[in-house]
Design a protein around this motif. Structure first.
Motif, PDB file in Angstrom:
ATOM      1  N   GLY A 119       0.836  -1.180   0.000  1.00  0.00           N
ATOM      2  CA  GLY A 119       0.000   0.000   0.000  1.00  0.00           C
ATOM      3  C   GLY A 119       0.878   1.240   0.000  1.00  0.00           C
ATOM      4  N   ASP A 120       0.426   2.276   0.671  1.00  0.00           N
ATOM      5  CA  ASP A 120       1.213   3.507   0.761  1.00  0.00           C
ATOM      6  C   ASP A 120       2.246   3.328   1.869  1.00  0.00           C
ATOM      7  OD1 ASP A 120       2.243   6.017   0.745  1.00  0.00           O
ATOM      8  OD2 ASP A 120       0.383   7.048   1.293  1.00  0.00           O
ATOM      9  N   THR A 121       3.349   2.702   1.537  1.00  0.00           N
ATOM     10  CA  THR A 121       4.355   2.331   2.541  1.00  0.00           C
ATOM     11  C   THR A 121       5.237   3.493   2.975  1.00  0.00           C
ATOM     12  OG1 THR A 121       5.882   1.650   0.781  1.00  0.00           O
ATOM     13  CG2 THR A 121       4.418  -0.044   1.698  1.00  0.00           C
ATOM     14  N   LEU A 122       5.072   4.651   2.360  1.00  0.00           N
ATOM     15  CA  LEU A 122       5.897   5.805   2.733  1.00  0.00           C
ATOM     16  C   LEU A 122       5.192   6.731   3.723  1.00  0.00           C
ATOM     17  CD1 LEU A 122       7.531   6.756  -0.687  1.00  0.00           C
ATOM     18  CD2 LEU A 122       8.463   5.337   1.160  1.00  0.00           C
ATOM     19  N   ALA A 123       3.925   6.453   4.025  1.00  0.00           N
ATOM     20  CA  ALA A 123       3.186   7.264   4.986  1.00  0.00           C
ATOM     21  C   ALA A 123       3.376   6.719   6.389  1.00  0.00           C
ATOM     22  CB  ALA A 123       1.706   7.279   4.630  1.00  0.00           C
ATOM     23  N   SER A 124       3.210   7.590   7.376  1.00  0.00           N
ATOM     24  CA  SER A 124       3.364   7.196   8.777  1.00  0.00           C
ATOM     25  C   SER A 124       2.321   7.924   9.620  1.00  0.00           C
ATOM     26  CB  SER A 124       4.770   7.535   9.281  1.00  0.00           C
ATOM     27  OG  SER A 124       4.894   7.238  10.659  1.00  0.00           O
ATOM     28  N   ILE A 125       1.720   7.198  10.589  1.00  0.00           N
ATOM     29  CA  ILE A 125       0.737   7.811  11.474  1.00  0.00           C
ATOM     30  C   ILE A 125       1.420   8.795  12.425  1.00  0.00           C
ATOM     31  CG2 ILE A 125      -0.893   7.381  13.346  1.00  0.00           C
ATOM     32  CD1 ILE A 125      -1.601   4.768  12.023  1.00  0.00           C
ATOM     33  N   GLY A 126       2.503   8.348  13.036  1.00  0.00           N
ATOM     34  CA  GLY A 126       3.256   9.186  13.960  1.00  0.00           C
ATOM     35  C   GLY A 126       4.576   9.617  13.357  1.00  0.00           C
ATOM     36  N   ASP A 127       5.406  10.211  14.181  1.00  0.00           N
ATOM     37  CA  ASP A 127       6.731  10.617  13.713  1.00  0.00           C
ATOM     38  C   ASP A 127       7.572   9.374  13.427  1.00  0.00           C
ATOM     39  OD1 ASP A 127       6.198  13.350  13.977  1.00  0.00           O
ATOM     40  OD2 ASP A 127       6.630  13.265  16.121  1.00  0.00           O
ATOM     41  N   PRO A 128       8.078   9.227  12.213  1.00  0.00           N
ATOM     42  CA  PRO A 128       8.880   8.040  11.890  1.00  0.00           C
ATOM     43  C   PRO A 128      10.210   8.069  12.617  1.00  0.00           C
ATOM     44  CG  PRO A 128       8.920   9.608  10.081  1.00  0.00           C
ATOM     45  CD  PRO A 128       7.927  10.137  11.069  1.00  0.00           C
ATOM     46  N   PRO A 129      10.817   6.895  12.829  1.00  0.00           N
ATOM     47  CA  PRO A 129      12.115   6.843  13.502  1.00  0.00           C
ATOM     48  C   PRO A 129      13.201   7.536  12.692  1.00  0.00           C
ATOM     49  CG  PRO A 129      11.544   4.689  12.584  1.00  0.00           C
ATOM     50  CD  PRO A 129      10.321   5.546  12.453  1.00  0.00           C
ATOM     51  N   ALA A 130      14.238   7.933  13.355  1.00  0.00           N
ATOM     52  CA  ALA A 130      15.342   8.634  12.684  1.00  0.00           C
ATOM     53  C   ALA A 130      15.898   7.803  11.538  1.00  0.00           C
ATOM     54  CB  ALA A 130      16.439   8.951  13.689  1.00  0.00           C
ATOM     55  N   GLY A 131      16.139   8.440  10.418  1.00  0.00           N
ATOM     56  CA  GLY A 131      16.698   7.745   9.265  1.00  0.00           C
ATOM     57  C   GLY A 131      15.679   7.078   8.371  1.00  0.00           C
ATOM     58  N   SER A 132      14.405   7.101   8.769  1.00  0.00           N
ATOM     59  CA  SER A 132      13.367   6.451   7.974  1.00  0.00           C
ATOM     60  C   SER A 132      12.999   7.307   6.767  1.00  0.00           C
ATOM     61  CB  SER A 132      12.124   6.215   8.832  1.00  0.00           C
ATOM     62  OG  SER A 132      11.052   5.729   8.051  1.00  0.00           O
ATOM     63  N   PHE A 157      -3.421   3.757  -7.427  1.00  0.00           N
ATOM     64  CA  PHE A 157      -3.341   4.743  -6.353  1.00  0.00           C
ATOM     65  C   PHE A 157      -4.058   6.025  -6.764  1.00  0.00           C
ATOM     66  CE2 PHE A 157      -0.046   1.958  -4.816  1.00  0.00           C
ATOM     67  CZ  PHE A 157      -0.132   2.100  -3.432  1.00  0.00           C
ATOM     68  N   VAL A 158      -4.722   6.638  -5.795  1.00  0.00           N
ATOM     69  CA  VAL A 158      -5.417   7.901  -5.989  1.00  0.00           C
ATOM     70  C   VAL A 158      -4.708   8.933  -5.131  1.00  0.00           C
ATOM     71  CG1 VAL A 158      -7.614   9.121  -5.728  1.00  0.00           C
ATOM     72  CG2 VAL A 158      -7.586   6.709  -6.439  1.00  0.00           C
ATOM     73  N   LYS A 159      -3.924   9.795  -5.779  1.00  0.00           N
ATOM     74  CA  LYS A 159      -3.025  10.689  -5.059  1.00  0.00           C
ATOM     75  C   LYS A 159      -3.541  12.123  -4.913  1.00  0.00           C
ATOM     76  CE  LYS A 159       0.986   8.020  -6.601  1.00  0.00           C
ATOM     77  NZ  LYS A 159       2.298   8.048  -7.302  1.00  0.00           N
ATOM     78  N   ASP A 160      -4.462  12.517  -5.797  1.00  0.00           N
ATOM     79  CA  ASP A 160      -4.936  13.892  -5.747  1.00  0.00           C
ATOM     80  C   ASP A 160      -6.344  13.978  -6.330  1.00  0.00           C
ATOM     81  OD1 ASP A 160      -4.550  13.696  -8.541  1.00  0.00           O
ATOM     82  OD2 ASP A 160      -2.526  14.523  -8.385  1.00  0.00           O
ATOM     83  N   ALA A 161      -6.866  15.210  -6.423  1.00  0.00           N
ATOM     84  CA  ALA A 161      -8.227  15.404  -6.904  1.00  0.00           C
ATOM     85  C   ALA A 161      -8.394  14.944  -8.346  1.00  0.00           C
ATOM     86  CB  ALA A 161      -8.607  16.880  -6.773  1.00  0.00           C
ATOM     87  N   ALA A 162      -7.367  15.140  -9.158  1.00  0.00           N
ATOM     88  CA  ALA A 162      -7.442  14.707 -10.557  1.00  0.00           C
ATOM     89  C   ALA A 162      -7.557  13.183 -10.651  1.00  0.00           C
ATOM     90  CB  ALA A 162      -6.210  15.191 -11.326  1.00  0.00           C
ATOM     91  N   LEU A 164      -5.127   6.546  -0.756  1.00  0.00           N
ATOM     92  CA  LEU A 164      -6.076   5.493  -1.101  1.00  0.00           C
ATOM     93  C   LEU A 164      -5.617   4.768  -2.363  1.00  0.00           C
ATOM     94  CD1 LEU A 164      -9.938   5.878  -1.322  1.00  0.00           C
ATOM     95  CD2 LEU A 164      -8.671   5.142  -3.328  1.00  0.00           C
ATOM     96  N   PHE A 165      -5.902   3.462  -2.429  1.00  0.00           N
ATOM     97  CA  PHE A 165      -5.740   2.762  -3.705  1.00  0.00           C
ATOM     98  C   PHE A 165      -6.927   1.854  -3.942  1.00  0.00           C
ATOM     99  CE2 PHE A 165      -3.554  -0.307  -0.894  1.00  0.00           C
ATOM    100  CZ  PHE A 165      -4.041  -1.534  -1.337  1.00  0.00           C
ATOM    101  N   THR A 166      -7.252   1.659  -5.208  1.00  0.00           N
ATOM    102  CA  THR A 166      -8.342   0.765  -5.584  1.00  0.00           C
ATOM    103  C   THR A 166      -7.778  -0.571  -6.051  1.00  0.00           C
ATOM    104  OG1 THR A 166      -8.392   1.586  -7.869  1.00  0.00           O
ATOM    105  CG2 THR A 166      -9.810   2.700  -6.244  1.00  0.00           C
ATOM    106  N   PHE A 167      -8.650  -1.577  -6.056  1.00  0.00           N
ATOM    107  CA  PHE A 167      -8.230  -2.926  -6.449  1.00  0.00           C
ATOM    108  C   PHE A 167      -9.371  -3.564  -7.225  1.00  0.00           C
ATOM    109  CE2 PHE A 167      -7.541  -7.473  -5.869  1.00  0.00           C
ATOM    110  CZ  PHE A 167      -6.173  -7.594  -6.048  1.00  0.00           C
ATOM    111  N   ARG A 168      -9.030  -4.137  -8.394  1.00  0.00           N
ATOM    112  CA  ARG A 168     -10.017  -4.830  -9.216  1.00  0.00           C
ATOM    113  C   ARG A 168      -9.822  -6.334  -9.066  1.00  0.00           C
ATOM    114  NH1 ARG A 168     -10.069  -2.600 -15.068  1.00  0.00           N
ATOM    115  NH2 ARG A 168      -8.195  -3.893 -15.301  1.00  0.00           N
ATOM    116  N   LEU A 169     -10.861  -7.026  -8.677  1.00  0.00           N
ATOM    117  CA  LEU A 169     -10.751  -8.453  -8.377  1.00  0.00           C
ATOM    118  C   LEU A 169     -10.440  -9.294  -9.606  1.00  0.00           C
ATOM    119  CD1 LEU A 169     -13.768  -8.872  -5.902  1.00  0.00           C
ATOM    120  CD2 LEU A 169     -11.351  -8.546  -5.333  1.00  0.00           C
TER     121      LEU A 169
END
Length: 233
Positions: free
Chosen positions: A43-56, A77-82, A65-70
């Protein structure tokens, strides 16, 4: 007990305990010959809920958000309004993974207010079944789907509709066993879905707050013939 037998007994007990522990540490196979198994979908592996550890390389921000087709496992991925305008208001996807760790799984239903597909043509619906995945063999009627009122599954804070428990103390997600989600897809087909894990490698237990996430493991089966038959045995 003789001095000779006592060490032998302890050795046997130790071996049995070791074998038992190893069995507990190995996740059961998800393959059944019919279902589609998705392992460690990033998924969006570069986002973090809290402050990421040093060097991250992560940054404190909302998860994209991302969508998935079965039908073909297409991920978008849906990154912006466009992107939202281009990718969400159509029937080209079945599930949207959003919110923290992309852990909220929403259906594509054009009439469900507040959902990613609202305003589009999607016919999606979701029903929670308190059975193990392989025990779910048939989708319920459309009356049941239309009356469920469930548009997404995520953190179960007591409503019985989520797919994982979450602790505010250790901030770790624990998948719920024995709960299956029966889906009506955006195009009106029937499917079943088991959401298995959100952590890299599908570990049977997570104790480390910084275990890599979101790497989603799940499996599903779609009745491509349009029937309600969801048997995968």
């Amino acid at each position: 007990m003789s001095c000779v037998l006592r060490p032998l007994l302890f050795t046997c007990v130790g071996i049995l305990l070791l074998v038992a522990c190893k069995k507990d540490d190995v996740a059961p196979s998800l393959e059944d010959g019919k279902s589609t198994v998705v392992k460690d979908l990033a998924g969006d592996t570069l986002a973090s809920i809290g402050d990421p550890p040093a060097g991250s390389v992560k940054e404190k921000r909302s998860f994209q958000l991302f969508t998935f087709r079965l039908s073909d496992r297409k991920q978008q991925f849906v990154k912006d309004a466009a992107d939202s305008a281009a990718y969400l208001k159509n029937a080209d996807w079945d599930l949207a993974f959003t919110n923290e760790y992309n852990s909220l799984v929403a259906i594509n239903n054009g009439t469900a207010t507040g959902t990613p597909g609202y305003g589009g043509p999607g016919q999606g619906a979701m029903v929670v079944i308190e059975k193990y995945y392989d025990q779910v063999t048939e989708a319920p009627s459309d009356e049941v789907f239309n009356g469920s009122g469930i548009t997404a599954a995520g953190w179960d804070a007591g409503n019985g509709n989520g797919w994982y428990f979450y602790s505010r103390q250790n901030h770790i997600c624990v998948p719920i066993k024995g709960r299956t989600f029966v889906i009506r897809t955006a195009a009106g087909l029937y499917a079943k879905l088991e959401l298995v894990n959100i952590y890299l490698g599908n570990p049977p237990q997570v104790t480390n707050l910084f275990w890599p996430a979101p790497y989603l493991t799940f499996r599903y089966y779609v009745a491509e013939d349009g029937s309600r038959n969801l048997s995968t045995r």
